[in-house]
Structure formats: structure tokens, C-alpha cells
Scaffold this motif. Structure first.
Motif, short mmCIF file in Angstrom:
data_model
loop_
_atom_site.label_atom_id
_atom_site.label_comp_id
_atom_site.label_asym_id
_atom_site.label_seq_id
_atom_site.Cartn_x
_atom_site.Cartn_y
_atom_site.Cartn_z
N SER A 85 0.81 -1.22 0.00
CA SER A 85 0.00 0.00 0.00
C SER A 85 0.84 1.27 0.00
O SER A 85 0.31 2.36 -0.20
N SER A 86 2.15 1.14 0.20
CA SER A 86 3.01 2.33 0.32
C SER A 86 3.98 2.49 -0.85
O SER A 86 4.44 3.61 -1.11
N VAL A 87 4.31 1.41 -1.52
CA VAL A 87 5.32 1.46 -2.59
C VAL A 87 4.64 1.37 -3.94
O VAL A 87 3.89 0.42 -4.22
N ASP A 88 4.88 2.35 -4.78
CA ASP A 88 4.34 2.34 -6.14
C ASP A 88 5.25 1.49 -7.02
O ASP A 88 6.47 1.63 -7.00
N GLN A 89 4.64 0.62 -7.80
CA GLN A 89 5.39 -0.23 -8.72
C GLN A 89 4.71 -0.23 -10.08
O GLN A 89 3.53 0.12 -10.19
N PRO A 90 5.45 -0.56 -11.14
CA PRO A 90 4.84 -0.57 -12.47
C PRO A 90 3.57 -1.40 -12.51
O PRO A 90 3.48 -2.47 -11.91
#
Length: 282
Positions: free
Chosen positions: A42-47
Motif C-alpha cells: 500500500s506504500s510502494v508504487d510499482q509498475p
């Protein structure tokens, strides 16, 4: 439960690793500390990745906001795939806005991206509702653009006046960009490959008047307001990427590698030295 120190250390580690491998790095960290899985996802944006809706045959994007366990909800059918018995769905009012937003951003995607995939997901909050707008465009394996726009609408924080009621909007936008160039470089160095990747996050808050739009009245106005905020934010982030980040990268590459032949550069430098020495002899 994982400690706060472990969570901070995991975020710190992910910031220092290559953005190209954020998904595999995230999987490795969560396998070491499973208690961090939900917080990191929920905190780390990934492709973004995509799936095809079995009911409508349309592609949709996957993210933590439409995930429930190992299932993902399609914005087109409003069904989880694989099906869930105890899934959580948006209320009827929010679902109608979600359908309207998906139709609106489908037009936006075609105008700005000329292809790609887009999805919008909304959910209920105590004081209003929230949503995420996902846009993805890939060019083979050479380039990829992923944008994640998370917004919240606080309907109680606004105020009423003669011009209509205002609501408070909060938008957090993240762009993940990947460019790849390679193959057959000159200079006798064999195949050369250049990877440029990274992410940018910006946030904005605004109190906007909610006007009636379309057949949904004020709810249609919410879709319009969120659309304007996202369109403006994407424009600013594109300009910043082009002028600041790509401009700086171009300057660095220009200093490292000369376009002119080396013999010509040396000749110009020698001419400059001759001129300076002749001026000193006068």
C-alpha cells in the motif's frame, strides 16, 4: 507484527535499489519479512500490470486498491476475478460515479496517450469517497509510462455559498517512467545499453465548487473536478520531466560524450591555444 524500524528500513532500501527491479525487490523483502506485505504493497508504487475482464473482454489495470486477497476487481463488470464470497464493493452511488469516471478517463487516455490502458476505482469513506486513476502506456520493451493518481474527496470539510457548495480535494500523483536504448553502439565497444528509470510523486490540495454535470448532478461534478486536477497535475509533471530531468540528463551525456570527431576537437583546442599564446606575446 513487524516493527516500525523494519518498515522504515525496507522503504529506505527500496529507494536505493534500481527502480527497474522494484517488483522483484518488493517480493524479496516481503518473503523475508511477511508481516510487512500489506504495508509495503500500500506504500510502494510499482509498475502496473494488467488483466482481461472475462465478462466484458476489456483490459484493466491491477493495483492494491482493487485487490482483495489474491483477487482483483474489474471496473467494467464490478466482479472479482477469481470470485470471492465475502468481497467488499463500493456503494451504489460510488459505483455509478466509478462507471462515469471510467468512461471519462477512457476518452482522456485516447486523447493524451493514443492507446495504452486505463482504469478508475472508487471506494467509500466516512466523510466522502476516494479513488485512484491508473494510466499505463508501453512501447514494446523500450519505454513505459505508469501514472497513479490517488485522490480523496471530503464532502463535509467544504462549505456552502452563493456560488454553490465546495468540497475539499486531496490528490497524490506518482509517475513511473522507464526508457531503454541499446544495441550496436559505435566506437568498437560492442552492444551498448542505456536504461533510464525513476519515479516522481507530487501532491496538491484544493477546495473546489461542485457543480452539476451530466445525468448524475453533483456526483458528475465530482468526476469533472477530479479530472481537472489530474489533467493539470499530469501536465506539470510531464513538463518537469522534460525540462528538468531529461534536460539535465542531456547535459551530462553531452559532457561525457562528444558528438564531433576527436581529431576535430583536438584541432579546435590547439587553435584556441595558439590564439591565446599569440595574444600573450603582444
Amino acid at each position: 507484527m513487524a516493527s516500525e524500524a523494519q518498515f522504515d528500513a525496507a522503504l529506505d532500501l527500496l529507494r536505493r535499489l534500481s527502480p527497474l527491479n522494484v517488483s522483484s525487490n518488493l517480493t524479496a523483502i516481503t518473503s523475508l519479512v511477511p508481516d510487512l506485505t500489506e504495508d509495503l504493497l500500500s506504500s510502494v508504487d510499482q509498475p502496473l500490470s494488467s488483466a482481461r475482464c472475462k465478462k466484458t473482454g476489456r483490459d484493466y489495470l491491477l493495483c492494491d486498491y482493487n485487490r482483495d486477497g489474491d483477487s482483483y476487481r474489474s471496473p467494467w463488470s464490478n466482479e472479482f476475478e477469481p470470485p470471492l464470497d465475502d468481497a467488499t464493493f463500493p456503494s451504489d452511488r460510488v459505483r455509478k460515479m466509478e462507471v462515469e469516471a471510467n468512461n471519462a478517463f477512457d476518452v482522456y487516455r485516447q486523447m493524451y496517450y493514443e492507446g495504452g490502458t486505463g482504469s478508475v476505482y472508487l471506494w467509500d469513506l466516512d466523510d466522502g469517497f476516494a479513488g485512484v486513476v491508473l494510466l499505463k502506456k508501453s512501447v514494446a520493451r523500450e519505454a513505459g509510462w505508469d501514472s497513479v493518481h490517488v485522490f480523496e474527496v471530503d464532502e463535509r470539510r467544504g462549505s456552502g455559498n452563493g456560488g454553490g457548495r465546495t468540497c475539499h480535494y486531496k490528490l497524490t500523483s506518482t509517475v513511473i517512467l522507464h526508457l531503454k536504448s541499446g544495441g550496436g553502439g559505435g566506437g568498437g565497444g560492442g552492444d551498448q545499453e542505456l536504461n533510464l528509470a525513476g519515479s516522481m510523486t507530487r501532491q496538491v490540495e484544493a477546495d473546489l465548487v461542485v457543480e452539476s454535470a451530466g445525468g448524475q448532478g453533483k456526483d458528475g461534478g465530482h468526476v469533472c473536478n477530479a479530472g481537472r486536477l489530474i489533467e493539470d497535475m499530469e501536465g506539470k509533471m510531464r513538463n518537469m520531466l522534460q525540462e528538468v530531468y531529461f534536460g539535465k540528463a542531456k547535459d551530462v551525456v553531452g559532457d561525457l560524450r562528444s558528438v564531433a570527431p576527436l581529431t576535430g576537437v583536438n584541432r579546435d583546442r590547439q587553435t584556441q591555444r595558439d590564439v591565446i599564446s599569440s595574444m600573450g606575446g603582444k
